[in-house]
Design a protein around this motif. Structure first.
Motif, mmCIF file in Angstrom:
data_model
loop_
_atom_site.group_PDB
_atom_site.id
_atom_site.type_symbol
_atom_site.label_atom_id
_atom_site.label_comp_id
_atom_site.label_asym_id
_atom_site.label_seq_id
_atom_site.Cartn_x
_atom_site.Cartn_y
_atom_site.Cartn_z
ATOM 1 N N MET A 99 39.235 35.752 65.536
ATOM 2 C CA MET A 99 38.142 36.391 65.228
ATOM 3 C C MET A 99 37.237 35.287 64.214
ATOM 4 N N ILE A 100 35.817 35.370 64.393
ATOM 5 C CA ILE A 100 34.964 34.275 63.749
ATOM 6 C C ILE A 100 35.040 34.664 62.206
ATOM 7 N N SER A 101 34.930 33.598 61.371
ATOM 8 C CA SER A 101 35.089 33.761 60.179
ATOM 9 C C SER A 101 33.497 34.049 59.587
ATOM 10 N N TYR A 102 33.320 34.690 58.346
ATOM 11 C CA TYR A 102 32.068 34.918 57.919
ATOM 12 C C TYR A 102 31.150 33.858 57.695
ATOM 13 N N ALA A 103 31.551 32.791 57.242
ATOM 14 C CA ALA A 103 30.908 31.549 57.242
ATOM 15 C C ALA A 103 30.271 30.975 58.630
ATOM 16 N N GLU A 104 31.093 31.147 59.629
ATOM 17 C CA GLU A 104 30.760 30.649 60.998
ATOM 18 C C GLU A 104 29.863 31.614 61.691
ATOM 19 N N ALA A 105 30.096 33.067 61.190
ATOM 20 C CA ALA A 105 29.002 33.850 61.609
ATOM 21 C C ALA A 105 27.677 33.751 61.297
ATOM 22 N N ASN A 106 27.727 33.440 59.773
ATOM 23 C CA ASN A 106 26.626 33.404 59.081
ATOM 24 C C ASN A 106 25.747 32.384 59.530
ATOM 25 N N LYS A 107 26.410 31.049 59.794
ATOM 26 C CA LYS A 107 25.867 29.718 60.319
ATOM 27 C C LYS A 107 25.010 30.188 61.560
ATOM 28 N N ILE A 108 25.758 30.719 62.546
ATOM 29 C CA ILE A 108 25.127 31.016 63.792
ATOM 30 C C ILE A 108 23.861 31.936 63.566
ATOM 31 N N VAL A 109 24.003 32.766 62.742
ATOM 32 C CA VAL A 109 22.765 33.895 62.544
ATOM 33 C C VAL A 109 21.754 32.929 61.899
ATOM 34 N N PHE A 110 21.942 32.123 61.091
ATOM 35 C CA PHE A 110 20.902 31.366 60.305
ATOM 36 C C PHE A 110 20.069 30.536 61.287
ATOM 37 N N GLU A 111 21.113 29.911 62.295
ATOM 38 C CA GLU A 111 20.431 28.936 63.300
ATOM 39 C C GLU A 111 19.472 29.649 64.178
ATOM 40 N N GLU A 112 19.688 30.775 64.500
ATOM 41 C CA GLU A 112 18.870 31.535 65.264
ATOM 42 C C GLU A 112 17.636 32.278 64.499
ATOM 43 N N PHE A 113 17.843 32.486 63.033
ATOM 44 C CA PHE A 113 16.687 32.564 62.139
ATOM 45 C C PHE A 113 15.716 31.908 62.209
ATOM 46 N N SER A 114 16.413 30.409 61.871
ATOM 47 C CA SER A 114 15.451 29.233 61.800
ATOM 48 C C SER A 114 14.396 29.039 62.989
ATOM 49 N N ARG A 115 14.893 29.499 63.891
ATOM 50 C CA ARG A 115 14.092 29.457 65.354
ATOM 51 C C ARG A 115 13.065 30.296 65.323
ATOM 52 N N LEU A 116 12.769 31.129 64.665
ATOM 53 C CA LEU A 116 11.669 32.211 64.550
ATOM 54 C C LEU A 116 10.658 31.614 64.053
ATOM 55 N N LYS A 117 9.270 31.930 64.626
ATOM 56 C CA LYS A 117 8.079 31.326 64.243
ATOM 57 C C LYS A 117 7.502 32.139 63.108
ATOM 58 N N LEU A 118 7.089 31.387 62.077
ATOM 59 C CA LEU A 118 6.527 31.855 60.896
ATOM 60 C C LEU A 118 5.059 31.702 60.799
ATOM 61 N N GLU A 119 4.214 32.217 61.431
ATOM 62 C CA GLU A 119 2.700 31.798 61.211
ATOM 63 C C GLU A 119 2.256 32.506 59.960
ATOM 64 N N ALA A 120 1.372 31.772 59.406
ATOM 65 C CA ALA A 120 0.684 32.189 58.090
ATOM 66 C C ALA A 120 -0.461 33.244 58.664
ATOM 67 N N GLU A 121 -1.037 33.969 57.471
ATOM 68 C CA GLU A 121 -1.954 34.826 57.873
ATOM 69 C C GLU A 121 -2.753 34.984 56.620
#
Ligand code: AMP
Ligand code: MG
Length: 402
Positions: A1-23
């Motif tokens: 089973m994946i550790s919290y740190a590994e899981a959180n890293k994977i989640v963050f990698e995907e978050f950082s691919r989200l595009k945050l346009e300004a408005e």
């Protein structure tokens, strides 16, 4: 089973691919949003030397303690007066200081008589006293607000002073929330037989609202593939960045989410993390016509679902927007805790300060993962790391504020 740190890293990698346009939004609408630009002072602040007190502007001279009052300047009503060493001009707070004056005597420091003022005994005068200098707050061109600031009323105040009637903030993430389970009923109904009110929807939407993101309520769905798929599709049509489902992600016979996610094309990143509560958490990514959505399948258990949001979603949203998290605080444990396994535990606690200002955390909770009432009495989650066993009173623990 994946550790919290590994899981959180994977989640963050995907978050950082989200595009945050300004408005660009009207200044007042930027409250609780994240600033997407540096804001600079377009003028000196204050724009002119002005009085910090109601009193008299004078030209400082060491041996003089009596002045003739030659006029008056109130805030916003400047007029020029020729001031010599023995004349003074009445001045109100915010009034512009005449060029040839260099001190203000507060009204309470003088006696007035027949158009003259006399310094009261015991009062000492100083050059530059009670004058707010032009640009002492901010010089023209100086940075007033930093990009990535979480905008509070004090930041709105500066924005207003700098004339930012419109301001650039990062767009809000759109987060769809869907609760699944045959036992769920709307909270407006009274539970009968084996039904329960779906609290998770409210927990998650309020957590999303608290972060000033956009929550999209996709409602409740029975443990029924067709119905769940329909509601997810409805969410995806609304261009969501993140989908959060609750329920049906464990190993039970009616835990349908695995099959559903796989059918609709979700690329699984992990399922189950070595944590308590919230172990059955699922995370994946769905790519449809160039649009990526992050998919969280959270367990239905209300506490698990709440904890999962804080440790996988809230923290990563903060990181994505570059805001400094104020949620992690170390504190000294005030009682022994029981922890026998090698999971990372997130235990409910009450963090406070003792009389010496030291951060302390108390926990007399059962830590039962179904206990919402207990969660409502707590104000933090104590992080008890994988290798740690039975933490003792006096030990330091990391607390995640809720
Ligand atoms: P599940 O993850 O579907 O196995 O559900 C775990 C537990 O959480 C069960 O006791 C459910 O009744 C409960 N539960 C599931 N969904 C919700 C919800 N939306 N609100 C409150 N409790 C829920
Ligand atoms: Mg279920």
């Amino acid at each position: 089973m994946i550790s919290y740190a590994e899981a959180n890293k994977i989640v963050f990698e995907e978050f950082s691919r989200l595009k945050l346009e300004a408005e660009e939004v009207p200044l007042l609408e930027s409250l609780n949003r994240i600033l997407a630009e540096d804001v600079f002072a377009d003028v000196n602040l204050p724009p002119f030397n002005n009085s910090a007190m109601d009193g008299f502007a004078i030209r400082y001279s060491e041996n003089i303690s009596r002045w003739k009052v030659v006029g008056e300047i109130s805030a916003g009503n400047f007029s020029h007066f020729d001031i010599d060493a023995i004349s003074a001009v009445g001045i109100m707070t915010g009034g512009k200081i005449p060029n040839n004056c260099d001190a203000v005597i507060p009204i309470e420091d003088v006696n007035e008589n027949e158009g003259s003022i006399f310094l009261k005994t015991g009062v000492t005068l100083k050059k530059r006293n009670h004058i707010r200098k032009m640009g002492e707050d901010l010089k023209e061109g100086e940075r007033a607000l930093k990009k990535n600031t979480f905008i509070k009323p004090q930041h709105i105040a500066i924005g207003a002073t700098c004339g930012k009637s419109k301001i650039n903030v990062f767009r809000k993430l759109k987060i769809g929330v869907l609760a699944t389970g045959d036992e769920l009923i709307p909270i407006t109904e009274t539970p009968r037989d084996d039904k329960i009110r779906s609290s998770n929807v409210f927990t998650l939407i309020s957590l999303i609202d608290q972060m000033s993101m956009t929550a999209i309520d996709l409602g409740l769905a029975k443990d029924n593939q067709t119905e769940i798929k329909e509601k997810i599709t409805n969410g995806l049509k609304q261009n969501i960045d993140i989908l959060i489902t609750t329920g049906g992600i464990s190993v039970g016979k009616y835990d349908l989410m695995h099959e559903i996610f796989s059918d609709i094309g979700v690329e699984k990143k992990f399922w189950r993390a070595n944590i308590k509560p919230g172990k059955p958490v699922f995370f994946g990514v769905l790519t449809k016509s160039n649009k990526r959505a992050l998919i969280f399948g959270l367990p239905g258990n209300p506490v698990s679902c709440f904890v999962n949001f804080l440790i996988f979603i809230r923290n990563n949203i903060e990181k994505l927007y570059g805001v400094e998290s104020k949620h992690v605080i170390n504190a000294e444990l005030q009682n022994d805790l029981k922890k026998k396994d090698n999971k990372r535990h997130f235990m409910r606690g009450i963090l406070s300060e003792n009389v010496d200002g030291k951060r302390i955390v108390t926990s007399n909770f059962t830590q039962s993962s179904g206990n919402l009432a207990e969660t409502s009495r707590a104000n933090c989650l104590m992080v008890i790391e994988e290798e740690r066993r039975d933490p003792k009173k006096g030990e330091l623990v990391e607390c995640i504020m809720m």
